[in-house]
Design an enzyme around this catalytic site. Structure first.
Site, PDB file in Angstrom:
ATOM      1  N   SER A 150      10.581  12.333 -31.970  1.00 57.36           N
ATOM      2  CA  SER A 150       9.459  12.406 -30.841  1.00 57.36           C
ATOM      3  C   SER A 150       8.918  13.778 -30.898  1.00 57.36           C
ATOM      4  O   SER A 150       9.236  14.786 -31.687  1.00 57.36           O
ATOM      5  CB  SER A 150      10.417  12.410 -29.584  1.00 57.36           C
ATOM      6  N   TYR A 163      17.120  14.702 -23.613  1.00 57.93           N
ATOM      7  CA  TYR A 163      16.606  13.940 -24.546  1.00 57.93           C
ATOM      8  C   TYR A 163      15.871  15.057 -25.505  1.00 57.93           C
ATOM      9  O   TYR A 163      16.155  14.400 -26.872  1.00 57.93           O
ATOM     10  CB  TYR A 163      15.022  13.454 -23.718  1.00 57.93           C
TER      11      TYR A 163
HETATM   12  N1  LIG Z   1       7.203   5.349 -25.884  1.00 54.79           N
HETATM   13  C1  LIG Z   1       7.189   6.395 -26.312  1.00 54.79           C
HETATM   14  O1  LIG Z   1       6.151   7.031 -25.729  1.00 54.79           O
HETATM   15  C2  LIG Z   1       8.015   7.224 -27.258  1.00 54.79           C
HETATM   16  C3  LIG Z   1       7.644   8.701 -27.604  1.00 54.79           C
HETATM   17  C4  LIG Z   1       8.456   9.358 -28.460  1.00 54.79           C
HETATM   18  C5  LIG Z   1       9.615   8.714 -29.207  1.00 54.79           C
HETATM   19  N2  LIG Z   1       9.877   7.649 -28.562  1.00 54.79           N
HETATM   20  C6  LIG Z   1      11.086   6.848 -28.888  1.00 54.79           C
HETATM   21  O2  LIG Z   1      10.742   5.701 -29.664  1.00 54.79           O
HETATM   22  C7  LIG Z   1      12.230   4.874 -29.778  1.00 54.79           C
HETATM   23  C8  LIG Z   1      11.505   3.221 -29.215  1.00 54.79           C
HETATM   24  O3  LIG Z   1      11.153   3.666 -27.800  1.00 54.79           O
HETATM   25  P1  LIG Z   1      10.061   2.606 -27.169  1.00 54.79           P
HETATM   26  O4  LIG Z   1       9.307   3.400 -26.571  1.00 54.79           O
HETATM   27  O5  LIG Z   1       9.845   1.396 -28.128  1.00 54.79           O
HETATM   28  O6  LIG Z   1      11.065   2.128 -25.837  1.00 54.79           O
HETATM   29  P2  LIG Z   1      11.676   0.567 -25.523  1.00 54.79           P
HETATM   30  O7  LIG Z   1      12.467   0.726 -24.409  1.00 54.79           O
HETATM   31  O8  LIG Z   1      10.476  -0.350 -25.496  1.00 54.79           O
HETATM   32  O9  LIG Z   1      12.595   0.101 -26.955  1.00 54.79           O
HETATM   33  C9  LIG Z   1      13.852   0.769 -27.067  1.00 54.79           C
HETATM   34  C10 LIG Z   1      14.585  -0.036 -27.566  1.00 54.79           C
HETATM   35  O10 LIG Z   1      15.936   0.357 -27.928  1.00 54.79           O
HETATM   36  C11 LIG Z   1      16.909  -0.329 -27.432  1.00 54.79           C
HETATM   37  N3  LIG Z   1      18.146   0.154 -27.159  1.00 54.79           N
HETATM   38  C12 LIG Z   1      18.490   1.195 -26.464  1.00 54.79           C
HETATM   39  N4  LIG Z   1      19.835   1.775 -26.406  1.00 54.79           N
HETATM   40  C13 LIG Z   1      20.367   0.776 -27.263  1.00 54.79           C
HETATM   41  C14 LIG Z   1      21.572   0.927 -27.876  1.00 54.79           C
HETATM   42  N5  LIG Z   1      22.778   1.560 -27.414  1.00 54.79           N
HETATM   43  N6  LIG Z   1      21.893   0.097 -29.040  1.00 54.79           N
HETATM   44  C15 LIG Z   1      20.995  -0.620 -29.244  1.00 54.79           C
HETATM   45  N7  LIG Z   1      19.736  -0.794 -29.145  1.00 54.79           N
HETATM   46  C16 LIG Z   1      19.714   0.116 -28.081  1.00 54.79           C
HETATM   47  C17 LIG Z   1      16.751  -1.223 -26.067  1.00 54.79           C
HETATM   48  O11 LIG Z   1      17.190  -2.349 -25.868  1.00 54.79           O
HETATM   49  C18 LIG Z   1      15.239  -1.443 -26.591  1.00 54.79           C
HETATM   50  O12 LIG Z   1      14.860  -2.709 -27.132  1.00 54.79           O
HETATM   51  C19 LIG Z   1      13.089   5.670 -28.841  1.00 54.79           C
HETATM   52  O13 LIG Z   1      13.839   6.238 -29.695  1.00 54.79           O
HETATM   53  C20 LIG Z   1      12.336   6.769 -28.222  1.00 54.79           C
HETATM   54  O14 LIG Z   1      12.779   7.776 -27.648  1.00 54.79           O
HETATM   55  C21 LIG Z   1       9.039   6.981 -27.727  1.00 54.79           C
END
Ligand SMILES: NC(=O)c1ccc[n+]([C@@H]2O[C@H](COP(=O)([O-])OP(=O)(O)OC[C@H]3O[C@@H](n4cnc5c(N)ncnc54)[C@H](O)[C@@H]3O)[C@@H](O)[C@H]2O)c1
Length: 256
Positions: A150, A163
């Site tokens: 991130s 985080y």
């Molecule tokens: N959305 C943003 O702005 C953003 C920015 C920077 C980083 N991220 C990172 O991107 C990644 C994906 O996030 P997203 O935004 O698509 O969110 P999201 O919530 O849509 O998807 C995250 C997925 O991870 C799964 N998950 C969570 N904990 C889990 C576990 N213990 N075991 C298996 N699966 C698990 C959830 O069920 C979900 O389907 C994450 O690592 C998040 O930190 C997101």
């Protein structure tokens, strides 16, 4: 399907939603056979259905990335279905609001919140890398791993200390793995998204969109597909000299 991941097998965690779903779809479009993993097989099956409808090949796997036995089983099921793992996208993760009240300063965080965050967003990534690398070393021929960090892996972010700590950890693990496995042909990079429209950022959009966009030179949130394209490229042989990198995809946030 023909594309830059033709003949490759990919494993994606957090593949049921957001960035993981978009990346699973993009990998399949580029020719990979994709193992879509998430907490439950049912949730991952939603992404598999989309891939199949588009003419791609995928399987759904359920499991918790914090449980080593589940992670080992994810890798084993992928290999049982497709014979190997060439690309892995270790992307499952949660935001502060999933492990506590959210929006807390360091002195307000409970140890349970802190430990749970680290277990999912950092230990989970390490466990996935561990088992994927065991497989890649055994099968030979190298591989490509991308971890989801991130912009919070590169800078501090008020009220997200746990985080931020986890995501800085992901950047460190990525660099170390890149060094340790370079001679084995395994490339390890991370993607560092800025604010992306997914279920994880629903609360940001609802409560502080204007303040958030004010920090983004492009003045908009990204969409998951914009992260997916970078990840697909990093997983492909086109990125053959790229390892240990943190690839920011953030509309200019980190540069400002
Ligand atoms: N959305 C943003 O702005 C953003 C920015 C920077 C980083 N991220 C990172 O991107 C990644 C994906 O996030 P997203 O935004 O698509 O969110 P999201 O919530 O849509 O998807 C995250 C997925 O991870 C799964 N998950 C969570 N904990 C889990 C576990 N213990 N075991 C298996 N699966 C698990 C959830 O069920 C979900 O389907 C994450 O690592 C998040 O930190 C997101």
């Amino acid at each position: 399907m023909a594309g830059i991941l033709e003949r490759k097998v990919a494993l994606v965690t957090g593949g049921a939603s957001g960035i993981g779903r978009a990346t699973s779809l993009a990998m399949a479009r580029e020719g990979a056979r994709v193992a879509v993993a998430d907490r439950t097989e049912e949730s991952a099956a939603g992404t598999v259905a989309l891939i199949n409808a588009a003419g791609g090949q995928a399987i759904a796997i359920g499991g918790d990335v914090t449980a080593e036995a589940d992670v080992a089983a994810m890798v084993a099921r992928t290999v049982a279905a497709y014979g190997r793992i060439d690309c892995a996208f270790n992307n499952a993760g949660v935001a502060g609001g999933s492990v506590g009240p959210g929006r807390q300063r360091l002195h307000e965080l409970s140890q349970v919140s802190f430990d749970t965050m680290l277990a999912i967003n950092l230990t989970g990534v390490w466990l996935c890398m561990k088992h994927e690398i065991v497989q890649m070393l055994a099968q030979g021929g190298g591989g490509a791993i991308v971890n989801t960090a991130s912009i919070a892996g590169l800078i501090g972010l008020a009220t997200s200390g746990h985080y931020v700590a986890a995501k800085h950890g992901v950047v460190g693990l990525t660099k170390t793995a890149a060094i340790e496995y370079a001679q084995d042909g395994i490339r390890v990079n991370c993607v560092n998204p800025g604010y992306i429209t997914t279920p994880m950022t629903k609360e940001v959009v609802e409560t502080r969109l204007d303040a958030t966009l004010a920090k983004v030179p492009m003045n908009r949130m990204g969409v998951p597909e914009e992260i997916a394209e970078a990840v697909v490229w990093m997983c492909s042989d086109k990125a053959s000299f790229m390892t240990g990198a943190s690839q920011v995809v953030d509309g200019g946030y980190f540069a400002a």
